[in-house]
Design a protein around this motif. Structure first.
Motif, PDB file in Angstrom:
ATOM      1  N   UNK A   1       0.804  -1.215   0.000  1.00 26.59           N
ATOM      2  CA  UNK A   1       0.000   0.000   0.000  1.00 26.59           C
ATOM      3  C   UNK A   1       0.836   1.263   0.000  1.00 26.59           C
ATOM      4  N   UNK A   2       0.131   2.388   0.031  1.00 20.01           N
ATOM      5  CA  UNK A   2       0.785   3.693  -0.048  1.00 20.01           C
ATOM      6  C   UNK A   2       1.394   4.088   1.295  1.00 20.01           C
ATOM      7  N   UNK A   3       2.575   4.679   1.234  1.00 23.09           N
ATOM      8  CA  UNK A   3       3.248   5.162   2.442  1.00 23.09           C
ATOM      9  C   UNK A   3       2.807   6.604   2.693  1.00 23.09           C
TER      10      UNK A   3
ATOM     11  N   UNK B   1     -13.162   6.829  17.926  1.00 25.61           N
ATOM     12  CA  UNK B   1     -13.271   5.663  17.053  1.00 25.61           C
ATOM     13  C   UNK B   1     -12.564   4.493  17.729  1.00 25.61           C
ATOM     14  N   UNK B   2     -12.537   3.344  17.066  1.00 20.26           N
ATOM     15  CA  UNK B   2     -11.783   2.211  17.590  1.00 20.26           C
ATOM     16  C   UNK B   2     -10.654   1.874  16.623  1.00 20.26           C
ATOM     17  N   UNK B   3      -9.690   1.120  17.111  1.00 24.51           N
ATOM     18  CA  UNK B   3      -8.587   0.713  16.241  1.00 24.51           C
ATOM     19  C   UNK B   3      -9.108  -0.093  15.048  1.00 24.51           C
ATOM     20  N   UNK B   4     -10.038  -0.981  15.316  1.00 25.47           N
ATOM     21  CA  UNK B   4     -10.596  -1.815  14.246  1.00 25.47           C
ATOM     22  C   UNK B   4     -11.311  -0.965  13.196  1.00 25.47           C
ATOM     23  N   UNK B   5     -12.147  -0.037  13.634  1.00 20.33           N
ATOM     24  CA  UNK B   5     -12.880   0.816  12.701  1.00 20.33           C
ATOM     25  C   UNK B   5     -11.935   1.679  11.872  1.00 20.33           C
ATOM     26  N   UNK B   6     -10.944   2.260  12.539  1.00 23.03           N
ATOM     27  CA  UNK B   6     -10.045   3.189  11.852  1.00 23.03           C
ATOM     28  C   UNK B   6      -9.177   2.487  10.817  1.00 23.03           C
ATOM     29  N   UNK B   7      -8.551   1.378  11.203  1.00 21.68           N
ATOM     30  CA  UNK B   7      -7.666   0.696  10.255  1.00 21.68           C
ATOM     31  C   UNK B   7      -8.485   0.073   9.121  1.00 21.68           C
ATOM     32  N   UNK B   8      -9.718  -0.357   9.406  1.00 23.08           N
ATOM     33  CA  UNK B   8     -10.581  -0.910   8.354  1.00 23.08           C
ATOM     34  C   UNK B   8     -10.947   0.166   7.338  1.00 23.08           C
TER      35      UNK B   8
ATOM     36  N   UNK C   1     -10.038   0.165   3.373  1.00 23.36           N
ATOM     37  CA  UNK C   1     -11.064   0.266   2.334  1.00 23.36           C
ATOM     38  C   UNK C   1     -10.729   1.352   1.324  1.00 23.36           C
ATOM     39  N   UNK C   2     -10.077   2.414   1.784  1.00 21.94           N
ATOM     40  CA  UNK C   2      -9.669   3.481   0.864  1.00 21.94           C
ATOM     41  C   UNK C   2      -8.656   2.992  -0.171  1.00 21.94           C
ATOM     42  N   UNK C   3      -8.007   1.873   0.119  1.00 19.19           N
ATOM     43  CA  UNK C   3      -7.038   1.308  -0.817  1.00 19.19           C
ATOM     44  C   UNK C   3      -7.541  -0.003  -1.423  1.00 19.19           C
TER      45      UNK C   3
ATOM     46  N   UNK D   1       3.170   5.342   7.688  1.00 20.56           N
ATOM     47  CA  UNK D   1       3.610   4.034   7.199  1.00 20.56           C
ATOM     48  C   UNK D   1       2.686   3.617   6.060  1.00 20.56           C
ATOM     49  N   UNK D   2       2.924   2.444   5.505  1.00 22.16           N
ATOM     50  CA  UNK D   2       1.985   1.849   4.563  1.00 22.16           C
ATOM     51  C   UNK D   2       0.798   1.298   5.348  1.00 22.16           C
ATOM     52  N   UNK D   3      -0.262   0.879   4.648  1.00 26.31           N
ATOM     53  CA  UNK D   3      -1.403   0.295   5.355  1.00 26.31           C
ATOM     54  C   UNK D   3      -1.003  -1.028   6.002  1.00 26.31           C
ATOM     55  N   UNK D   4      -0.151  -1.796   5.327  1.00 24.11           N
ATOM     56  CA  UNK D   4       0.342  -3.047   5.905  1.00 24.11           C
ATOM     57  C   UNK D   4       1.217  -2.758   7.125  1.00 24.11           C
TER      58      UNK D   4
END
Length: 206
Positions: free
Chosen positions: A104-106, A115-122, A126-128, A150-153
């Motif tokens: 993914x993009x850096x 928010x929650x960690x799960x909601x935010x990272x999800x 989804x944007x990628x 960082x990247x999404x990963x």
């Protein structure tokens, strides 16, 4: 009587004092600007500092029993009836064009308070064009807004490192190209081992 010209020592002393004064003024301005930025409520760009504040009231090692009252920012996540391997198998798509090793993009990604960690990272995934499988029995409400650069990963991998001590076993993250999915879990999985890639800290953006 004529004045004596200043000696070389006096000249260099004045020069050094003037230079020192300029440096002091510059440092003072930088400190003031940093204070103004923090007072404006800008999110911290240091994920370690943000995570430290986030878990200031709740830190538990895997060797300690879990309390019945999980506190006001820990959410229990209900485990799906169908096993993770079966769900991943059902999600397979031969049309996926995501290359192996994709990260993914850096860039900076915001994690907003409330928010929650799960909601935010999800949402970021989804944007990628990706989805996140949060295969953990807890999620965490973000108390202090922060950013991860960082990247999404890589961002998901950092989250796993920050919350790993709250779970039994190692919390690991995986990239599954056939599903266009990222997985965070502390469970052992034959499917992940055979068809997905375990994320590493030193992975670079494509």
């Amino acid at each position: 009587m004529a004045k004596k010209p200043p000696s070389n020592a006096q000249f260099w002393l004045r020069y050094l004092l003037l230079s020192l004064g300029v440096i002091v003024v510059g440092v003072t301005l930088i400190i003031l600007l940093n204070r103004e930025g923090s007072m404006d409520g800008e999110p911290a760009k240091d994920p370690a500092a943000g995570m430290s504040k986030f878990y200031a009231d709740y830190r538990m090692s895997s060797s300690q029993p879990r309390p019945k009252d999980l506190g006001d920012f820990v959410i229990e996540v209900e485990e799906p009836e169908e096993g993770m391997d079966n769900r991943l198998s059902d999600m397979e798509s031969l049309q996926s064009n995501i290359p192996r090793g994709w990260v993914g993009e850096y860039k900076f990604r915001d994690f907003k308070a409330g928010s929650t960690l799960r909601e935010s990272i999800s949402a970021h995934a989804q944007n990628e064009g990706m989805q996140v499988l949060w295969e953990l029995d807890q999620d965490f409400i973000i108390k202090v807004q922060f950013q991860i650069e960082d990247t999404i990963v890589g961002s998901l991998h950092k989250i796993a490192g920050a919350i790993g001590a709250n779970f039994d076993g190692d919390v690991e993250t995986w990239f599954c190209p056939r599903q266009r999915a990222l997985v965070i879990t502390n469970k052992q999985s034959n499917y992940l081992l055979q068809h997905c890639e375990k994320n590493q800290r030193d992975q670079q953006p494509n």
